[in-house]
Design a protein around this motif. Sequence first.
Motif, PDB file in Angstrom:
ATOM      1  N   SER A  27       2.110  -8.841   3.122  1.00  0.00           N
ATOM      2  CA  SER A  27       1.333  -8.795   1.887  1.00  0.00           C
ATOM      3  C   SER A  27       0.039  -8.009   2.067  1.00  0.00           C
ATOM      4  O   SER A  27      -0.278  -7.118   1.272  1.00  0.00           O
ATOM      5  N   GLU A  28      -0.721  -8.336   3.120  1.00  0.00           N
ATOM      6  CA  GLU A  28      -2.002  -7.650   3.305  1.00  0.00           C
ATOM      7  C   GLU A  28      -1.809  -6.206   3.747  1.00  0.00           C
ATOM      8  O   GLU A  28      -2.617  -5.336   3.402  1.00  0.00           O
ATOM      9  N   TYR A  29      -0.741  -5.921   4.506  1.00  0.00           N
ATOM     10  CA  TYR A  29      -0.447  -4.529   4.863  1.00  0.00           C
ATOM     11  C   TYR A  29      -0.148  -3.721   3.605  1.00  0.00           C
ATOM     12  O   TYR A  29      -0.587  -2.583   3.453  1.00  0.00           O
ATOM     13  N   GLY A  30       0.612  -4.342   2.673  1.00  0.00           N
ATOM     14  CA  GLY A  30       0.880  -3.679   1.400  1.00  0.00           C
ATOM     15  C   GLY A  30      -0.405  -3.411   0.634  1.00  0.00           C
ATOM     16  O   GLY A  30      -0.568  -2.356   0.010  1.00  0.00           O
ATOM     17  N   LEU A  31      -1.345  -4.375   0.684  1.00  0.00           N
ATOM     18  CA  LEU A  31      -2.644  -4.195   0.022  1.00  0.00           C
ATOM     19  C   LEU A  31      -3.413  -3.035   0.652  1.00  0.00           C
ATOM     20  O   LEU A  31      -4.031  -2.222  -0.044  1.00  0.00           O
ATOM     21  N   TYR A  32      -3.358  -2.945   1.982  1.00  0.00           N
ATOM     22  CA  TYR A  32      -4.050  -1.872   2.721  1.00  0.00           C
ATOM     23  C   TYR A  32      -3.493  -0.503   2.344  1.00  0.00           C
ATOM     24  O   TYR A  32      -4.242   0.445   2.104  1.00  0.00           O
ATOM     25  N   LYS A  84      -2.101  -9.257 -12.817  1.00  0.00           N
ATOM     26  CA  LYS A  84      -0.762  -9.844 -12.876  1.00  0.00           C
ATOM     27  C   LYS A  84      -0.012  -9.720 -11.548  1.00  0.00           C
ATOM     28  O   LYS A  84       0.906 -10.501 -11.291  1.00  0.00           O
ATOM     29  N   SER A  85      -0.360  -8.734 -10.733  1.00  0.00           N
ATOM     30  CA  SER A  85       0.415  -8.470  -9.519  1.00  0.00           C
ATOM     31  C   SER A  85      -0.284  -8.914  -8.241  1.00  0.00           C
ATOM     32  O   SER A  85       0.370  -9.092  -7.215  1.00  0.00           O
ATOM     33  N   LEU A  86      -1.623  -9.097  -8.276  1.00  0.00           N
ATOM     34  CA  LEU A  86      -2.363  -9.481  -7.080  1.00  0.00           C
ATOM     35  C   LEU A  86      -3.015 -10.852  -7.281  1.00  0.00           C
ATOM     36  O   LEU A  86      -3.428 -11.204  -8.383  1.00  0.00           O
ATOM     37  N   HIS A  87      -3.096 -11.617  -6.185  1.00  0.00           N
ATOM     38  CA  HIS A  87      -3.813 -12.893  -6.221  1.00  0.00           C
ATOM     39  C   HIS A  87      -5.320 -12.632  -6.322  1.00  0.00           C
ATOM     40  O   HIS A  87      -5.793 -11.550  -5.951  1.00  0.00           O
ATOM     41  N   PRO A  88      -6.095 -13.601  -6.816  1.00  0.00           N
ATOM     42  CA  PRO A  88      -7.547 -13.405  -6.944  1.00  0.00           C
ATOM     43  C   PRO A  88      -8.220 -12.977  -5.639  1.00  0.00           C
ATOM     44  O   PRO A  88      -9.107 -12.110  -5.648  1.00  0.00           O
ATOM     45  N   ASP A  89      -7.805 -13.575  -4.510  1.00  0.00           N
ATOM     46  CA  ASP A  89      -8.390 -13.176  -3.226  1.00  0.00           C
ATOM     47  C   ASP A  89      -8.053 -11.728  -2.889  1.00  0.00           C
ATOM     48  O   ASP A  89      -8.881 -10.991  -2.347  1.00  0.00           O
ATOM     49  N   GLN A  90      -6.829 -11.316  -3.210  1.00  0.00           N
ATOM     50  CA  GLN A  90      -6.431  -9.934  -2.957  1.00  0.00           C
ATOM     51  C   GLN A  90      -7.229  -8.967  -3.834  1.00  0.00           C
ATOM     52  O   GLN A  90      -7.607  -7.885  -3.386  1.00  0.00           O
ATOM     53  N   GLU A 125       4.254  -6.741  -1.152  1.00  0.00           N
ATOM     54  CA  GLU A 125       5.373  -6.655  -0.210  1.00  0.00           C
ATOM     55  C   GLU A 125       6.252  -5.447  -0.530  1.00  0.00           C
ATOM     56  O   GLU A 125       6.689  -4.717   0.375  1.00  0.00           O
ATOM     57  N   LYS A 126       6.512  -5.220  -1.823  1.00  0.00           N
ATOM     58  CA  LYS A 126       7.289  -4.046  -2.234  1.00  0.00           C
ATOM     59  C   LYS A 126       6.544  -2.757  -1.902  1.00  0.00           C
ATOM     60  O   LYS A 126       7.143  -1.761  -1.500  1.00  0.00           O
ATOM     61  N   VAL A 127       5.220  -2.789  -2.060  1.00  0.00           N
ATOM     62  CA  VAL A 127       4.401  -1.627  -1.712  1.00  0.00           C
ATOM     63  C   VAL A 127       4.557  -1.304  -0.229  1.00  0.00           C
ATOM     64  O   VAL A 127       4.697  -0.138   0.167  1.00  0.00           O
ATOM     65  N   ALA A 128       4.557  -2.346   0.610  1.00  0.00           N
ATOM     66  CA  ALA A 128       4.673  -2.154   2.055  1.00  0.00           C
ATOM     67  C   ALA A 128       6.003  -1.514   2.419  1.00  0.00           C
ATOM     68  O   ALA A 128       6.061  -0.568   3.221  1.00  0.00           O
ATOM     69  N   LYS A 137      14.146  -6.689   9.649  1.00  0.00           N
ATOM     70  CA  LYS A 137      15.104  -6.459   8.564  1.00  0.00           C
ATOM     71  C   LYS A 137      14.467  -6.468   7.181  1.00  0.00           C
ATOM     72  O   LYS A 137      15.078  -5.984   6.215  1.00  0.00           O
ATOM     73  N   VAL A 138      13.252  -7.013   7.057  1.00  0.00           N
ATOM     74  CA  VAL A 138      12.571  -7.004   5.745  1.00  0.00           C
ATOM     75  C   VAL A 138      12.384  -5.573   5.254  1.00  0.00           C
ATOM     76  O   VAL A 138      12.377  -5.307   4.045  1.00  0.00           O
ATOM     77  N   TYR A 139      12.283  -4.644   6.198  1.00  0.00           N
ATOM     78  CA  TYR A 139      11.992  -3.250   5.848  1.00  0.00           C
ATOM     79  C   TYR A 139      13.224  -2.357   5.889  1.00  0.00           C
ATOM     80  O   TYR A 139      13.104  -1.138   5.926  1.00  0.00           O
ATOM     81  N   ILE A 140      14.431  -2.934   5.863  1.00  0.00           N
ATOM     82  CA  ILE A 140      15.636  -2.122   5.954  1.00  0.00           C
ATOM     83  C   ILE A 140      15.773  -1.169   4.765  1.00  0.00           C
ATOM     84  O   ILE A 140      16.363  -0.090   4.866  1.00  0.00           O
ATOM     85  N   LYS A 141      15.224  -1.549   3.612  1.00  0.00           N
ATOM     86  CA  LYS A 141      15.231  -0.681   2.430  1.00  0.00           C
ATOM     87  C   LYS A 141      14.452   0.606   2.703  1.00  0.00           C
ATOM     88  O   LYS A 141      14.732   1.658   2.103  1.00  0.00           O
ATOM     89  N   SER A 142      13.497   0.547   3.626  1.00  0.00           N
ATOM     90  CA  SER A 142      12.701   1.726   3.962  1.00  0.00           C
ATOM     91  C   SER A 142      13.576   2.836   4.529  1.00  0.00           C
ATOM     92  O   SER A 142      13.253   4.023   4.373  1.00  0.00           O
TER      93      SER A 142
END
Length: 498
Positions: free
Chosen positions: A36-41, A113-119, A256-259, A335-340
């Motif tokens: 999640s945070e890598y996607g934010l970065y 709508k897509s990010l949490h308040p902390d994000q 996560e999708k961004v990552a 395997k989370v990134y197999i779509k990559s």
Amino acid sequence: MSQIKKATFLSYINIVLTNGIGLFLTPFIIRTLGNSEYGLYTLIGSFVAYLSLMDFGLNNSIIRFVSKYRVENRKEDEKFFLGSIMIIYFLISMVILFVGLIIYFQIDTVFNKSLHPDQVNDFKIMFLILVFNMCIAVPGGSFIGICSAYEEYVFPKILMITKYLLRTIVVLTILKIGKKSISLVIVDTVFSLLVIGITFYYCLVKLKIKFSFKERNFENYKLIFSYSVWIFFIGIIQSFQWNTGQVILGMNLNTEKVAVYSVGIMLGGYFGTFSGVINNLLLPKAAKISNDENSVLRINSDMIFIGRINSFISFLILSLFVLIGKEFILLWIGKVYIKSWEIAVLIMIVTFIPMLQSLGVSILEIRNKVKYRSLCMLVSMSLAVLISSFLVKDYGINGVLFPILIGMLINIIINNILFVKHFDFNFINFFKKTIFIQLIYASLLIILFNSLKNYFPISSWLSLFVFAIVFAIVFVIVFVLLVFNDQEKKIIKFDKIC
């Protein structure tokens, strides 16, 4: 060794370091930050990349015009030109700051709508830091351009290699002590400021650059923008291709999708970097050829020659990634990134032909025939981004990726139409000699080695490495014996490149 030869050697080192260290750092950063945070970065990097477009292609103008003034020994004109450039850069920095602040106050609305308040809070802090970075970095990049115009290639290359090595050490250190993505943004900003300060000092002391702000020559501004505006459009197009997808996904889905998308884009980009190394060695051909308006036969033959060299490198990398890309990603980041893998393969396929035709694009630029190309490409990619924004909710990553890929295919068609128009390009002969036979042999080797994976499964880094080495050796032997002509065989012995 000459500056150019040294710079070429250093370019290879830089490419190996940046891509190699990037592959090493990425899984470490992902594991440390989390998906999640890598996607934010990566999202914040893509978002701020749009502000970097406000360079307006001025760096290219610096290289072109300062080189011209040096050759013609027009030192006073050079001083006034550089003074004009700095005034423009100051105004651009103010615009970046103004636009950045407007965007900053809209972040809550756009990403609520897509990010949490902390994000969202982290995003806003990183965005402010990077806006400040861009206000300094955009004008600061002009000093690298001045070095290039003065044919001082080695110092900037060494500086960038040093920066990348030191940045890697610092990033590893701060992640190990538990710091997060905001710390990475601060590190990048600090290193950016250091590079700008050092190159500025080098230009003043070593190159004895001077700036004159006394005279307001509006002819200078006209010259600058008449050339740089089309480079600016090309920059917009490239940003649409490589950065817009992350922003659309971040606004509509989750980080996560961004990552996952970002990793695919990164791997696809590495293909262009490795495959395009030969272009930097042979690019000077474009300038020589373009001086002869009746050089249609030579342009076509040289495009085929360079295209065949590039096709060998590109087919090797693409074939390897098609064969073992999934296994590589599973071992690399999971395997989370197999779509990559799918994203990267599609990008490699679509960018394959532009890699082969780089000389033709260079000739268009040298002959100043890029206006209609830039406008057509801008329209096609703008439509692709617009369509992506509508399809993302229903089709996710595919809804973003496929319109952009189609836009890139349209750009390939536009390039070939312009090649035919401006230097009677024989595209049928080009594709026949650079792709057709090579594709047959590459496909047969992929089928053969894919069947061998059933008997020799890839389950470790050692087995992956051995499989890749064996395939590469067989690939090279087949191409040298069955595809290469006598001229290309001499390339292997380095008789031609020099």
